[in-house]
Design a protein around this motif. Sequence first.
Motif, PDB file in Angstrom:
ATOM      1  N   GLN A 215      -4.586  -9.797   1.884  1.00 44.98           N
ATOM      2  CA  GLN A 215      -3.839  -8.547   1.890  1.00 44.98           C
ATOM      3  C   GLN A 215      -3.794  -7.961   0.476  1.00 44.98           C
ATOM      4  O   GLN A 215      -4.089  -8.647  -0.502  1.00 44.98           O
ATOM      5  CB  GLN A 215      -2.411  -8.752   2.422  1.00 44.98           C
ATOM      6  CG  GLN A 215      -2.330  -9.146   3.889  1.00 44.98           C
ATOM      7  CD  GLN A 215      -0.896  -9.307   4.365  1.00 44.98           C
ATOM      8  OE1 GLN A 215      -0.057  -9.890   3.693  1.00 44.98           O
ATOM      9  NE2 GLN A 215      -0.612  -8.779   5.552  1.00 44.98           N
ATOM     10  N   PHE A 216      -3.420  -6.701   0.368  1.00 45.33           N
ATOM     11  CA  PHE A 216      -3.282  -6.054  -0.928  1.00 45.33           C
ATOM     12  C   PHE A 216      -2.219  -4.965  -0.838  1.00 45.33           C
ATOM     13  O   PHE A 216      -1.847  -4.521   0.252  1.00 45.33           O
ATOM     14  CB  PHE A 216      -4.623  -5.462  -1.398  1.00 45.33           C
ATOM     15  CG  PHE A 216      -5.187  -4.403  -0.479  1.00 45.33           C
ATOM     16  CD1 PHE A 216      -4.845  -3.069  -0.630  1.00 45.33           C
ATOM     17  CD2 PHE A 216      -6.062  -4.746   0.542  1.00 45.33           C
ATOM     18  CE1 PHE A 216      -5.355  -2.092   0.210  1.00 45.33           C
ATOM     19  CE2 PHE A 216      -6.583  -3.777   1.395  1.00 45.33           C
ATOM     20  CZ  PHE A 216      -6.233  -2.447   1.233  1.00 45.33           C
ATOM     21  N   CYS A 217      -1.719  -4.565  -2.008  1.00 41.56           N
ATOM     22  CA  CYS A 217      -0.718  -3.498  -2.083  1.00 41.56           C
ATOM     23  C   CYS A 217      -1.384  -2.242  -2.613  1.00 41.56           C
ATOM     24  O   CYS A 217      -2.075  -2.280  -3.635  1.00 41.56           O
ATOM     25  CB  CYS A 217       0.434  -3.918  -2.998  1.00 41.56           C
ATOM     26  SG  CYS A 217       1.780  -2.696  -3.107  1.00 41.56           S
ATOM     27  N   CYS A 218      -1.173  -1.138  -1.914  1.00 42.56           N
ATOM     28  CA  CYS A 218      -1.818   0.114  -2.313  1.00 42.56           C
ATOM     29  C   CYS A 218      -0.852   1.274  -2.071  1.00 42.56           C
ATOM     30  O   CYS A 218      -0.492   1.553  -0.919  1.00 42.56           O
ATOM     31  CB  CYS A 218      -3.108   0.310  -1.505  1.00 42.56           C
ATOM     32  SG  CYS A 218      -4.024   1.807  -1.906  1.00 42.56           S
ATOM     33  N   GLY A 220       2.246   1.466  -2.424  1.00 40.86           N
ATOM     34  CA  GLY A 220       3.493   1.057  -1.788  1.00 40.86           C
ATOM     35  C   GLY A 220       3.340   0.598  -0.360  1.00 40.86           C
ATOM     36  O   GLY A 220       4.334   0.329   0.309  1.00 40.86           O
ATOM     37  N   ALA A 221       2.114   0.482   0.155  1.00 38.75           N
ATOM     38  CA  ALA A 221       1.869   0.007   1.516  1.00 38.75           C
ATOM     39  C   ALA A 221       0.956  -1.215   1.455  1.00 38.75           C
ATOM     40  O   ALA A 221       0.197  -1.403   0.497  1.00 38.75           O
ATOM     41  CB  ALA A 221       1.244   1.100   2.366  1.00 38.75           C
ATOM     42  N   VAL A 222       1.027  -2.055   2.485  1.00 41.30           N
ATOM     43  CA  VAL A 222       0.232  -3.280   2.544  1.00 41.30           C
ATOM     44  C   VAL A 222      -1.021  -3.046   3.376  1.00 41.30           C
ATOM     45  O   VAL A 222      -0.946  -2.498   4.478  1.00 41.30           O
ATOM     46  CB  VAL A 222       1.057  -4.445   3.129  1.00 41.30           C
ATOM     47  CG1 VAL A 222       0.194  -5.698   3.264  1.00 41.30           C
ATOM     48  CG2 VAL A 222       2.266  -4.724   2.253  1.00 41.30           C
ATOM     49  N   GLY A 223      -2.161  -3.435   2.829  1.00 38.77           N
ATOM     50  CA  GLY A 223      -3.426  -3.276   3.525  1.00 38.77           C
ATOM     51  C   GLY A 223      -4.069  -4.606   3.854  1.00 38.77           C
ATOM     52  O   GLY A 223      -3.719  -5.648   3.297  1.00 38.77           O
ATOM     53  N   ASN A 224      -5.039  -4.569   4.767  1.00 38.92           N
ATOM     54  CA  ASN A 224      -5.786  -5.752   5.204  1.00 38.92           C
ATOM     55  C   ASN A 224      -7.113  -5.799   4.450  1.00 38.92           C
ATOM     56  O   ASN A 224      -7.944  -4.901   4.584  1.00 38.92           O
ATOM     57  CB  ASN A 224      -6.036  -5.686   6.718  1.00 38.92           C
ATOM     58  CG  ASN A 224      -6.658  -6.962   7.263  1.00 38.92           C
ATOM     59  OD1 ASN A 224      -7.366  -7.668   6.560  1.00 38.92           O
ATOM     60  ND2 ASN A 224      -6.395  -7.245   8.531  1.00 38.92           N
ATOM     61  N   SER A 225      -7.309  -6.845   3.655  1.00 37.83           N
ATOM     62  CA  SER A 225      -8.505  -6.933   2.815  1.00 37.83           C
ATOM     63  C   SER A 225      -9.787  -6.996   3.627  1.00 37.83           C
ATOM     64  O   SER A 225     -10.857  -6.621   3.126  1.00 37.83           O
ATOM     65  CB  SER A 225      -8.419  -8.168   1.907  1.00 37.83           C
ATOM     66  OG  SER A 225      -7.265  -8.123   1.097  1.00 37.83           O
ATOM     67  N   ALA A 226      -9.711  -7.464   4.860  1.00 37.16           N
ATOM     68  CA  ALA A 226     -10.918  -7.611   5.673  1.00 37.16           C
ATOM     69  C   ALA A 226     -11.411  -6.281   6.232  1.00 37.16           C
ATOM     70  O   ALA A 226     -12.618  -6.092   6.427  1.00 37.16           O
ATOM     71  CB  ALA A 226     -10.657  -8.588   6.814  1.00 37.16           C
ATOM     72  N   THR A 227     -10.505  -5.345   6.463  1.00 39.32           N
ATOM     73  CA  THR A 227     -10.903  -4.094   7.129  1.00 39.32           C
ATOM     74  C   THR A 227     -10.512  -2.849   6.341  1.00 39.32           C
ATOM     75  O   THR A 227     -10.780  -1.739   6.791  1.00 39.32           O
ATOM     76  CB  THR A 227     -10.244  -4.014   8.516  1.00 39.32           C
ATOM     77  OG1 THR A 227      -8.815  -4.052   8.372  1.00 39.32           O
ATOM     78  CG2 THR A 227     -10.689  -5.174   9.398  1.00 39.32           C
ATOM     79  N   GLN A 228      -9.893  -3.034   5.166  1.00 39.71           N
ATOM     80  CA  GLN A 228      -9.431  -1.878   4.408  1.00 39.71           C
ATOM     81  C   GLN A 228      -9.651  -2.101   2.915  1.00 39.71           C
ATOM     82  O   GLN A 228      -9.905  -3.220   2.466  1.00 39.71           O
ATOM     83  CB  GLN A 228      -7.938  -1.617   4.680  1.00 39.71           C
ATOM     84  CG  GLN A 228      -7.618  -1.263   6.126  1.00 39.71           C
ATOM     85  CD  GLN A 228      -6.127  -1.216   6.384  1.00 39.71           C
ATOM     86  OE1 GLN A 228      -5.376  -2.086   5.957  1.00 39.71           O
ATOM     87  NE2 GLN A 228      -5.679  -0.187   7.099  1.00 39.71           N
ATOM     88  N   MET A 229      -9.541  -1.027   2.140  1.00 33.19           N
ATOM     89  CA  MET A 229      -9.590  -1.107   0.692  1.00 33.19           C
ATOM     90  C   MET A 229      -8.660  -0.052   0.114  1.00 33.19           C
ATOM     91  O   MET A 229      -8.230   0.870   0.824  1.00 33.19           O
ATOM     92  CB  MET A 229     -11.019  -0.923   0.171  1.00 33.19           C
ATOM     93  CG  MET A 229     -11.610   0.452   0.424  1.00 33.19           C
ATOM     94  SD  MET A 229     -13.319   0.568  -0.162  1.00 33.19           S
ATOM     95  CE  MET A 229     -13.118   0.320  -1.922  1.00 33.19           C
ATOM     96  N   CYS A 230      -8.326  -0.196  -1.163  1.00 30.64           N
ATOM     97  CA  CYS A 230      -7.407   0.737  -1.808  1.00 30.64           C
ATOM     98  C   CYS A 230      -8.191   1.723  -2.659  1.00 30.64           C
ATOM     99  O   CYS A 230      -8.932   1.332  -3.565  1.00 30.64           O
ATOM    100  CB  CYS A 230      -6.401  -0.021  -2.675  1.00 30.64           C
ATOM    101  SG  CYS A 230      -5.124   1.037  -3.408  1.00 30.64           S
ATOM    102  N   CYS A 231      -8.038   2.989  -2.351  1.00 30.99           N
ATOM    103  CA  CYS A 231      -8.676   4.051  -3.124  1.00 30.99           C
ATOM    104  C   CYS A 231      -7.572   4.886  -3.764  1.00 30.99           C
ATOM    105  O   CYS A 231      -6.899   5.665  -3.075  1.00 30.99           O
ATOM    106  CB  CYS A 231      -9.548   4.917  -2.227  1.00 30.99           C
ATOM    107  SG  CYS A 231     -10.992   4.047  -1.551  1.00 30.99           S
ATOM    108  N   GLY A 232      -7.364   4.709  -5.053  1.00 33.24           N
ATOM    109  CA  GLY A 232      -6.232   5.360  -5.697  1.00 33.24           C
ATOM    110  C   GLY A 232      -4.947   4.777  -5.148  1.00 33.24           C
ATOM    111  O   GLY A 232      -4.684   3.595  -5.300  1.00 33.24           O
TER     112      GLY A 232
END
Length: 557
Positions: A215-218, A220-232
């Motif tokens: 998982q990752f923080c982007c 202020g929201a939590v994303g799934n590293s397997a299906t998502q990425m943080c852009c800005g």
Amino acid sequence: MKVFIAAVLFVATLNVASASTGCKRSIRSCNVTDLATGLRSIVDYEGCTSMCCGSAIYERDIYTSCCGDEDTGLPYNPKTQHCCSWPFGKEYEVHDKTNNTAEFCCGITLFNNSASSQSCCNGYYNRPEVFNHMTEMCCDGNRQFAGDTAYTECCGDTSFDRRFSSCPCHDGSIAVGIPKQNAGCCYSSDGRSKGGYNTATQMCCNGQGFNKTGQFCCGGAVGNSATQMCCGDTITDVAVDQQGLSLACCVMADSTTEAYDSNTQICCGGAIHNRGSNVNDDLICCDGTVFNKSLGDACCNGEPYLSQDSACCENTVLPGDSCCGGIGFFAGSQTCCNGEISGNGLTWPACCTNQTFDAYTQTCCGGVLHNNPINPSALAEEDPVSHTTRCCGNFANDVSLLPYDYMSSMCCNGNIADLGGLSWATSTCCGNDVIDKGIYLCCDAVALEKDFGAESACCNGIVINGTSTLCCNGLPQPKPSANAQCCGGAAMDPSLEICCNDTPRTLNNVDPDKAICCGDGCIDGALYWCCDGKQYQKGALSGVDVSGLTCNDLFSG
């Protein structure tokens, strides 16, 4: 005549009572309830000889205090009776005292605490009740089974085992599965929301915990590293066929973000472009316009250029690999000093404040140029002038700085110390001198031989065997066990002893995890309180719920 005499006698009696008790006569009023009719009426009474309690008037020579108040209460004698009460429910009960000193009130009920395992669970709104503080907890007036209370704490009105759960935000919410030692409270950026998280496996993201892996923080929201990425600050979905690729973010013309493969694609001008299949078809983006990379590998003023032999100086492509005052130059053979290009013909051109010099033969220390020192270990056929120099001295005083050859010398406390044939890889400073760290220890700036080889250690100016000996307050002490620790000037085994005021004390079969110091000895912290050096059995304090309290809470005025 009889009424007059009675009145005189009554006044006389009052005067005697007032004189004997030191009470100043005062007429008071009591809202008395007629037991036969249930009606209430105001009746005056003398406050020195009587009292109003529970809507009735009683003589003070029989009852000296009121258990309750004037409206709801019962008269009692504190010398021979207990007043047990629950003020919130306006309930009061009087019990005769016995010779048992372990009895205590809990609400309106009197209990016998001979076993010293009971306490009273008092809550403002809940009816008080007795609980076993060895197996139960009282949290905000709620009695709950806990098992072993040595590991149990309260979180609001609920108990939890701190080995497996926690109350990270102290708001009454229990975080099950997060031990107290790993618990953290994660607050949102605006402070309006919060939640617990496991600091060992998670991180905080705007009020919620997220897993360090997967998982990752982007934004202020939590994303799934397997299906998502943080852009800005935006979570962007990753297509199935893109997963595992070297992805980057592209801000599209409509301000949305999309993921793209940076190995095969390029983002330029708000669009994703496919790179060519060979190096000659590769692309470069200059100010939102795509160019073939054969035209250049860098951009200058919106146009590509070849950076191998050119530099972009003030939006103009000029020969060189660096810029100096808007002019291109090659840094390998020249330098830029005070905005001017100089150093032609120098081996290692460099700048010392405003002077150009050759770092191959000179060193700049504190803004002053010095000739490089002679390398004493240079062979006859080698150049004796050192080309591997640094500065040594007091860096707070530029005048003291001098160059030295760091392959044959070391800088120790601001002094240049010659290695004397030692290898710099195995040498270290000891005071102002150099020692071979494979042979010597540096103990308080004094070199001492390692009498015990790799197991050698320093202790107050002497060498000891660090495997079998501890240095406690500067005194060598034999280790009583492999995990021995210092306690003052002595060594102790923490599985058998506890350190109290720098003195080892035997555990006396107390679990080390529950042992605490008390006075000159050790007690079981699960069974006893230690207050001012004296032990008190938990639950032995009459009518006091000791769970979660400290000695200051228990015995402060």
